[in-house]
Every structure is written in C-alpha cells, then in structure tokens.
Design an enzyme around this catalytic site. Structure first.
Site, PDB file in Angstrom:
ATOM      1  N   PRO A   2       0.840  -1.218   0.000  1.00  0.00           N
ATOM      2  CA  PRO A   2       0.000   0.000   0.000  1.00  0.00           C
ATOM      3  C   PRO A   2       0.867   1.257   0.000  1.00  0.00           C
ATOM      4  O   PRO A   2       1.824   1.361   0.742  1.00  0.00           O
ATOM      5  CB  PRO A   2      -0.822  -0.118   1.274  1.00  0.00           C
ATOM      6  CG  PRO A   2      -0.192  -1.179   2.086  1.00  0.00           C
ATOM      7  CD  PRO A   2       0.622  -2.032   1.181  1.00  0.00           C
ATOM      8  N   GLU A   3       0.533   2.188  -0.847  1.00  0.00           N
ATOM      9  CA  GLU A   3       1.229   3.471  -0.865  1.00  0.00           C
ATOM     10  C   GLU A   3       0.360   4.520  -0.179  1.00  0.00           C
ATOM     11  O   GLU A   3      -0.741   4.228   0.276  1.00  0.00           O
ATOM     12  CB  GLU A   3       1.540   3.856  -2.312  1.00  0.00           C
ATOM     13  CG  GLU A   3       2.599   2.939  -2.927  1.00  0.00           C
ATOM     14  CD  GLU A   3       3.489   3.684  -3.917  1.00  0.00           C
ATOM     15  OE1 GLU A   3       3.671   4.904  -3.768  1.00  0.00           O
ATOM     16  OE2 GLU A   3       3.990   3.025  -4.836  1.00  0.00           O
ATOM     17  N   LYS A  59       3.104   6.765   5.747  1.00  0.00           N
ATOM     18  CA  LYS A  59       2.403   5.523   5.404  1.00  0.00           C
ATOM     19  C   LYS A  59       1.919   4.786   6.650  1.00  0.00           C
ATOM     20  O   LYS A  59       1.624   3.603   6.611  1.00  0.00           O
ATOM     21  CB  LYS A  59       3.316   4.632   4.559  1.00  0.00           C
ATOM     22  CG  LYS A  59       3.377   5.119   3.099  1.00  0.00           C
ATOM     23  CD  LYS A  59       3.869   4.053   2.157  1.00  0.00           C
ATOM     24  CE  LYS A  59       5.246   4.371   1.654  1.00  0.00           C
ATOM     25  NZ  LYS A  59       5.672   3.494   0.543  1.00  0.00           N
ATOM     26  N   ARG A 284      15.273  -0.159  -7.500  1.00  0.00           N
ATOM     27  CA  ARG A 284      13.838  -0.119  -7.806  1.00  0.00           C
ATOM     28  C   ARG A 284      13.634   0.131  -9.292  1.00  0.00           C
ATOM     29  O   ARG A 284      14.419   0.809  -9.938  1.00  0.00           O
ATOM     30  CB  ARG A 284      13.159   1.025  -7.028  1.00  0.00           C
ATOM     31  CG  ARG A 284      13.453   1.063  -5.539  1.00  0.00           C
ATOM     32  CD  ARG A 284      12.750  -0.038  -4.786  1.00  0.00           C
ATOM     33  NE  ARG A 284      11.300   0.008  -4.929  1.00  0.00           N
ATOM     34  CZ  ARG A 284      10.491   0.715  -4.132  1.00  0.00           C
ATOM     35  NH1 ARG A 284      10.980   1.444  -3.169  1.00  0.00           N
ATOM     36  NH2 ARG A 284       9.185   0.675  -4.310  1.00  0.00           N
TER      37      ARG A 284
END
Ligand SMILES: [Zn+2]
Length: 294
Positions: A2-3, A59, A284
């Site tokens: 989840p961002e 977050k 990434r």
C-alpha cells in the site's frame, strides 16, 4: 504494498467505522515480528481507550486514543482497571496513539465477532460496539506500536500533500542523488512510494535519473504540483491497488489509477507513443518516457 493514497483511504475508512468506539479488550498472537512495542504495553495502552480519530501520517495509520486507564509501564498505582471511572481526579485524561504500518501485506479490518478469524491474524481489538478490529499480515512486514509521549507520533520527513512549493524545492537543494531517489527518501518526504514517484516525474517531464540539485526551480515547482495532483487523484479514486489487501470492511477494494508510465514498459507513451522505458535505479524499477521526460 500500500502506498500513501491506499493508506489514506484505509485510514479514512477506519475513521468512519470506529471513531468514537472504545477498545474493551485486546488479544495479541504469539508472533513477535509485527510488534514494535511489547505486547503487554500495546494491550494496556489500547484497553479502555476511546478511539478519538484515525488518520494517516506518512504511510502509518494513527489511532488517536483517549481514556483514563494509564499504560501499565508508566502506571504508579495498582489496580488501574478496577479504579477506572471511579474518580476523575485520580485518573487524569490519558492520551496515546496506536501506530500501524501495513508493510507489504498487512490489513486492518473491521469484523463482526462471528466472522471467521483469518489465518495470520496477529491482533484482535474487541470494541464496545461489539465489532472487532483485526490486524492480519501473512508476511509480517507490518508493524504495530504505541506512542505514549506527548507531541504525537512523527514519522519524519514532510507531508507531501501539505508541503508548500518553497518547502518542497528546499528539500532538494544541494542533493546529488537522482531525483527519483530523493523522492523516495522518507527522511525528506514521508510516504511517497515507487508508483507515485514515477507518475509525478512523468507529469513534470523530468527523467528519474536527473540529479536533484541540477533541476531548476521551475521544474521542481512543476514536480511539486504533479506529485500533489497524482496523489490527490489516487486518493479520490480510493487508492489504486496492485496487491492483495482489502479495505476496512474486508471488501476487495480500490480503483486502479490509470498509470501513465508505471508498469507500462514497452507500451506506447500516452502522449507521444514512444515506448515506455524501464531502468533500475537504487534497486527499484523506474519507468519513464525518453521523449516526454528530459
Ligand atoms: Zn512520451
């Protein structure tokens, strides 16, 4: 994973469902990995507390708690539980925060007590309303902790949706790292993840590998607007989901934002039809259009 928009959506969903409710009791499983505060401290902090508000910090999901039962570790008097509600002068109002980070696969769901307890449930908080808050996390990268100090939990960095354009530009002054890495640096901005970094760089026309310090103020201003725009759109859609978590009701959730570059390697750019490229930057994936982004 989840961002920020997903966490915002989940926090809002939880706030709608449990704010005003009171935690009556807490069960914590035997797995230690998700616990960043001792189990006994988490339980003692939550039990008897009213959930004032649920919100997002970076977050993290933050439950603001209020009540008269002091956390056991700071308790000076015994039998706090029996004494609760008896006198107001002895039990001053205690505030605390319950901090939940969902990690990769964590879920926080509001359940009816009769609902089957999912595998990998690590915490169940029984609420006065009769419902239960359950934390489920198969991979256990999620984190549960409590924050007892005054001043409130601070995950570090600035809030990307709140930072001013000037404040945003100042974050990158003198930084020799690629702009993409700087966007992901949680000490600078809290909660910006891979998807929204790629999407906002595309909208601002900036290549992910550009050195942060070499980007003009005007371009950083554009990036600031693009980042807030893309996060705002995703929140409006209920957070875009690419992993297997569910919203606070346990329903399969979330609209998928139409990503313009993220996950679109080899596909035509929606603006100029150039094939979207993917590079690895700081471990990434980064996606960009080599024509639209300079
Ligand atoms: Zn393009």
């Amino acid at each position: 994973m989840p961002e920020l928009p997903e966490v915002e959506t989940i926090a809002r969903g939880l706030d709608k469902r449990v704010a005003g409710d009171t935690v009556e009791s807490v069960w914590i499983g035997s797995r230690k990995q998700p616990l960043k505060s001792p189990a006994g401290v988490i339980a003692a902090t939550l039990e008897g507390k009213r959930i004032v508000r649920v919100h997002r910090a970076g977050k993290h999901i933050v439950f603001d708690l209020e009540g008269e039962s002091p956390p056991s570790q700071t308790s000076t008097k015994r039998g706090g539980r029996a004494a609760r509600g008896q006198t107001r002068q002895a039990a001053s109002l205690q505030t605390a925060q319950w901090i939940v980070h969902l990690g990769m696969t964590g879920r926080m769901v509001v359940s009816e007590p009769a609902a089957e307890i999912a595998k990998h449930t690590h915490l169940i908080a029984k609420l006065a309303s009769g419902r239960e808050l359950r934390f489920i996390d198969p991979r256990m990268f999620g984190k549960l902790s409590v924050h007892l100090q005054s001043g409130g939990f601070d995950p570090g960095g600035v809030e990307p949706l709140e930072v001013s354009e000037e404040g945003f530009i100042a974050l990158f002054r003198g930084r020799k790292t690629p702009i993409k890495s700087a966007l992901l640096n949680q000490k600078l901005l809290r909660g910006v993840g891979n998807i929204y970094a790629d999407e906002s760089l595309f909208r601002a026309g900036i290549r992910p590998r550009r050195r942060a310090a070499a980007i003009t103020r005007g371009q950083l201003g554009k990036l600031h607007a693009a980042l807030q725009e893309v996060l705002g759109e995703a929140i409006a859609l209920g957070g875009s989901s690419i992993s297997d978590y569910v919203d606070a009701d346990g329903e399969e959730g979330f609209f998928q934002l139409q990503h313009r570059v993220y996950g679109r390697e080899g596909e035509p750019c929606l603006v100029c039809r150039t094939a979207i490229r993917r590079i690895i930057l700081a471990g990434r994936s980064s996606h960009f259009c080599s024509k639209c982004q300079k």
